[in-house]
Scaffold this motif. Sequence first.
Motif, PDB file in Angstrom:
ATOM      1  N   LYS A  14       0.937  -1.087   0.002  1.00 63.96           N
ATOM      2  CA  LYS A  14       0.073  -0.182   0.013  1.00 63.96           C
ATOM      3  C   LYS A  14       0.904   1.038   0.056  1.00 63.96           C
ATOM      4  CE  LYS A  14      -4.041  -2.123   2.205  1.00 63.96           C
ATOM      5  NZ  LYS A  14      -5.066  -1.924   3.428  1.00 63.96           N
ATOM      6  N   CYS A  15       0.374   2.248  -0.373  1.00 64.98           N
ATOM      7  CA  CYS A  15       1.034   3.664  -0.665  1.00 64.98           C
ATOM      8  C   CYS A  15       0.683   4.328   0.350  1.00 64.98           C
ATOM      9  CB  CYS A  15       0.997   4.207  -2.021  1.00 64.98           C
ATOM     10  SG  CYS A  15       2.066   5.592  -2.214  1.00 64.98           S
ATOM     11  N   LEU A  22      -4.917   9.726   8.048  1.00 70.00           N
ATOM     12  CA  LEU A  22      -5.490   9.568   6.695  1.00 70.00           C
ATOM     13  C   LEU A  22      -5.105   7.931   6.261  1.00 70.00           C
ATOM     14  CD1 LEU A  22      -4.985  12.721   4.492  1.00 70.00           C
ATOM     15  CD2 LEU A  22      -6.899  11.805   5.811  1.00 70.00           C
ATOM     16  N   ASP A  23      -4.132   7.431   6.492  1.00 64.19           N
ATOM     17  CA  ASP A  23      -3.675   6.475   6.220  1.00 64.19           C
ATOM     18  C   ASP A  23      -4.509   5.236   7.039  1.00 64.19           C
ATOM     19  OD1 ASP A  23      -2.018   6.941   4.183  1.00 64.19           O
ATOM     20  OD2 ASP A  23       0.034   6.926   5.793  1.00 64.19           O
ATOM     21  N   LYS A  24      -4.624   5.687   8.340  1.00 65.25           N
ATOM     22  CA  LYS A  24      -5.520   4.748   9.100  1.00 65.25           C
ATOM     23  C   LYS A  24      -6.615   4.600   8.760  1.00 65.25           C
ATOM     24  CE  LYS A  24      -6.855   4.179  14.061  1.00 65.25           C
ATOM     25  NZ  LYS A  24      -6.971   5.003  15.411  1.00 65.25           N
ATOM     26  N   VAL A  25      -7.386   5.567   8.104  1.00 65.02           N
ATOM     27  CA  VAL A  25      -8.821   5.321   7.578  1.00 65.02           C
ATOM     28  C   VAL A  25      -8.712   4.268   6.356  1.00 65.02           C
ATOM     29  CG1 VAL A  25     -10.774   6.609   6.411  1.00 65.02           C
ATOM     30  CG2 VAL A  25      -9.804   7.530   8.335  1.00 65.02           C
ATOM     31  N   LEU A  26      -7.659   4.418   5.585  1.00 63.62           N
ATOM     32  CA  LEU A  26      -7.595   3.515   4.530  1.00 63.62           C
ATOM     33  C   LEU A  26      -6.831   2.114   4.935  1.00 63.62           C
ATOM     34  CD1 LEU A  26      -6.709   6.283   1.917  1.00 63.62           C
ATOM     35  CD2 LEU A  26      -9.064   5.284   2.288  1.00 63.62           C
ATOM     36  N   ARG A  27      -6.658   1.807   6.035  1.00 60.49           N
ATOM     37  CA  ARG A  27      -5.915   0.752   6.581  1.00 60.49           C
ATOM     38  C   ARG A  27      -4.346   0.604   5.883  1.00 60.49           C
ATOM     39  NH1 ARG A  27     -10.771  -3.683   6.673  1.00 60.49           N
ATOM     40  NH2 ARG A  27     -12.177  -2.868   8.514  1.00 60.49           N
ATOM     41  N   GLY A  28      -3.919   1.702   6.121  1.00 59.24           N
ATOM     42  CA  GLY A  28      -2.477   1.464   5.390  1.00 59.24           C
ATOM     43  C   GLY A  28      -2.147   2.241   4.230  1.00 59.24           C
ATOM     44  N   GLY A  29      -3.055   2.933   3.638  1.00 61.21           N
ATOM     45  CA  GLY A  29      -2.725   3.723   2.288  1.00 61.21           C
ATOM     46  C   GLY A  29      -3.728   3.172   1.065  1.00 61.21           C
ATOM     47  N   LEU A  30      -3.370   3.592  -0.160  1.00 60.03           N
ATOM     48  CA  LEU A  30      -3.905   3.183  -1.283  1.00 60.03           C
ATOM     49  C   LEU A  30      -3.253   1.828  -1.654  1.00 60.03           C
ATOM     50  CD1 LEU A  30      -4.438   6.457  -3.082  1.00 60.03           C
ATOM     51  CD2 LEU A  30      -5.958   5.268  -1.676  1.00 60.03           C
ATOM     52  N   GLN A  58       7.430   7.074  -4.037  1.00 57.44           N
ATOM     53  CA  GLN A  58       9.065   6.884  -3.914  1.00 57.44           C
ATOM     54  C   GLN A  58       9.757   6.149  -2.500  1.00 57.44           C
ATOM     55  OE1 GLN A  58      11.060  10.178  -5.823  1.00 57.44           O
ATOM     56  NE2 GLN A  58       9.016  10.831  -6.807  1.00 57.44           N
ATOM     57  N   LYS A  59       9.048   6.538  -1.681  1.00 64.02           N
ATOM     58  CA  LYS A  59       9.555   6.160  -0.216  1.00 64.02           C
ATOM     59  C   LYS A  59       9.696   4.615  -0.164  1.00 64.02           C
ATOM     60  CE  LYS A  59       6.966  10.216   2.385  1.00 64.02           C
ATOM     61  NZ  LYS A  59       6.407  10.404   3.200  1.00 64.02           N
ATOM     62  N   PRO A  60      10.594   4.066   0.836  1.00 66.93           N
ATOM     63  CA  PRO A  60      10.634   2.737   0.778  1.00 66.93           C
ATOM     64  C   PRO A  60       9.533   2.366   1.665  1.00 66.93           C
ATOM     65  CG  PRO A  60      12.094   4.133   2.488  1.00 66.93           C
ATOM     66  CD  PRO A  60      11.568   5.035   1.507  1.00 66.93           C
ATOM     67  N   ALA A  61       9.652   1.001   1.571  1.00 62.54           N
ATOM     68  CA  ALA A  61       8.316   0.155   2.265  1.00 62.54           C
ATOM     69  C   ALA A  61       8.158   0.536   3.928  1.00 62.54           C
ATOM     70  CB  ALA A  61       8.441  -1.428   2.073  1.00 62.54           C
ATOM     71  N   SER A  62       9.500   0.718   4.548  1.00 60.03           N
ATOM     72  CA  SER A  62       9.561   1.022   5.704  1.00 60.03           C
ATOM     73  C   SER A  62       9.069   2.473   6.030  1.00 60.03           C
ATOM     74  CB  SER A  62      11.136   1.083   6.221  1.00 60.03           C
ATOM     75  OG  SER A  62      11.669   2.141   5.310  1.00 60.03           O
ATOM     76  N   GLU A  63       8.831   3.253   4.868  1.00 56.89           N
ATOM     77  CA  GLU A  63       8.058   4.710   5.421  1.00 56.89           C
ATOM     78  C   GLU A  63       6.678   4.423   4.899  1.00 56.89           C
ATOM     79  OE1 GLU A  63      10.588   8.094   4.370  1.00 56.89           O
ATOM     80  OE2 GLU A  63      12.802   6.944   5.164  1.00 56.89           O
ATOM     81  N   GLY A  64       6.119   3.531   4.309  1.00 53.88           N
ATOM     82  CA  GLY A  64       4.857   3.420   3.681  1.00 53.88           C
ATOM     83  C   GLY A  64       4.793   3.646   2.372  1.00 53.88           C
ATOM     84  N   GLY A  65       5.977   3.642   1.628  1.00 54.41           N
ATOM     85  CA  GLY A  65       5.912   3.732   0.225  1.00 54.41           C
ATOM     86  C   GLY A  65       5.960   2.491  -0.524  1.00 54.41           C
ATOM     87  N   LEU A  66       6.226   2.803  -1.808  1.00 55.99           N
ATOM     88  CA  LEU A  66       6.077   1.524  -2.923  1.00 55.99           C
ATOM     89  C   LEU A  66       7.785   1.437  -3.410  1.00 55.99           C
ATOM     90  CD1 LEU A  66       2.877   2.096  -4.718  1.00 55.99           C
ATOM     91  CD2 LEU A  66       3.157   0.662  -2.763  1.00 55.99           C
ATOM     92  N   ALA A  67       8.786   2.286  -2.896  1.00 53.31           N
ATOM     93  CA  ALA A  67      10.035   2.104  -3.370  1.00 53.31           C
ATOM     94  C   ALA A  67      10.138   2.113  -5.062  1.00 53.31           C
ATOM     95  CB  ALA A  67      10.722   1.011  -2.875  1.00 53.31           C
ATOM     96  N   GLY A  68       9.189   2.840  -5.668  1.00 53.68           N
ATOM     97  CA  GLY A  68       9.352   2.839  -6.994  1.00 53.68           C
ATOM     98  C   GLY A  68       8.927   4.205  -7.813  1.00 53.68           C
ATOM     99  N   SER A  69       8.895   4.333  -8.889  1.00 57.92           N
ATOM    100  CA  SER A  69       8.476   5.745  -9.743  1.00 57.92           C
ATOM    101  C   SER A  69       7.073   5.644  -9.881  1.00 57.92           C
ATOM    102  CB  SER A  69       9.261   5.346 -10.927  1.00 57.92           C
ATOM    103  OG  SER A  69       8.891   4.476 -11.931  1.00 57.92           O
ATOM    104  N   ALA A  70       6.681   6.768 -10.587  1.00 56.52           N
ATOM    105  CA  ALA A  70       5.263   7.022 -10.626  1.00 56.52           C
ATOM    106  C   ALA A  70       5.081   7.729 -12.003  1.00 56.52           C
ATOM    107  CB  ALA A  70       4.616   7.984  -9.531  1.00 56.52           C
ATOM    108  N   LEU A  71       3.710   7.442 -12.539  1.00 55.58           N
ATOM    109  CA  LEU A  71       3.480   8.238 -13.839  1.00 55.58           C
ATOM    110  C   LEU A  71       2.274   8.932 -13.709  1.00 55.58           C
ATOM    111  CD1 LEU A  71       3.454   8.177 -17.027  1.00 55.58           C
ATOM    112  CD2 LEU A  71       1.918   6.059 -16.926  1.00 55.58           C
TER     113      LEU A  71
END
Length: 293
Positions: A14-15, A22-30, A58-71
Amino acid sequence: MRPRPLSADLVWPKCTLGCPLLDKVLRGGLASNSITELVGEAAAAKTQTCLQLLLCAQKPASEGGLAGSALYIYTEGDPPLRRLQELANYQKPSSCPANNPFDHIYIERDITSGEELLACLERVRRLLSSPPGRPLRLIVIDSIAYIFRDVGDNASVGAYVERTGLLFQIASLLRRYADEYNVAVVVTNQVMDAVSAAESGGKAPAARHTGGLKLMSDGRQVIPALGLAWANCVHTRIFLARAQQMVVLPDDAVQQAHILRTMQVVFSPYLPQSLCHYLVTQAGVISPENLGR
């Protein structure tokens, strides 16, 4: 044409939205592997939320990100790059302290029709299968409704059939990418005034668009645009709206009032219907309860 069902106990990444509450409402993010729609009127902060997600991915998984790029596919003219840079100055991912966050964001503009959007998405497969850098983990279309705005109430049956066919093709391709490449897909949609039961011959179209919820924006009842055909193409629908209330931040030296906004889960296979409040500040989208933390 309902998308495949999703488990209530998602194991997919999840992102983060960049705000713990806000992440709590979405159970961790999108969630990845799914299509999430952000729907609301102009100034509801749909684009602001999308810009923040481009950085959060772009954030690492440890910070709740997807460790990737975006379009980022922007259909409403010139993309708000100045605002994106402002957010990047506040929220640069710690995983790339020496790099420009823009290095991991691909931007497509000048998309003016459904056919052009479909062609653009078909070209994305190469980026997904052979990324030049970080893997593509987030696709954002802002907005899906804008390029179909010319199909109005007086359009012919053929125009609606053509639009529906294009929407199904676009949704099918997005679902395929989400499934095959573990991508989170986010699209923004607009709203229109809800038609009352009396005006619609005793029917209640609003309930069919909103899961039975009464969606209010600036004191008016609204429903998402693009109709039921599109509603059946997304997994999660999140309604964003301006509340008729102003908030002054406690640490704001100039005591500037900020518009309070609401984020509401309309339907989702893994989230309960829920509502929370948020603000748009210079630093980004944030819950009022999270200020100062």
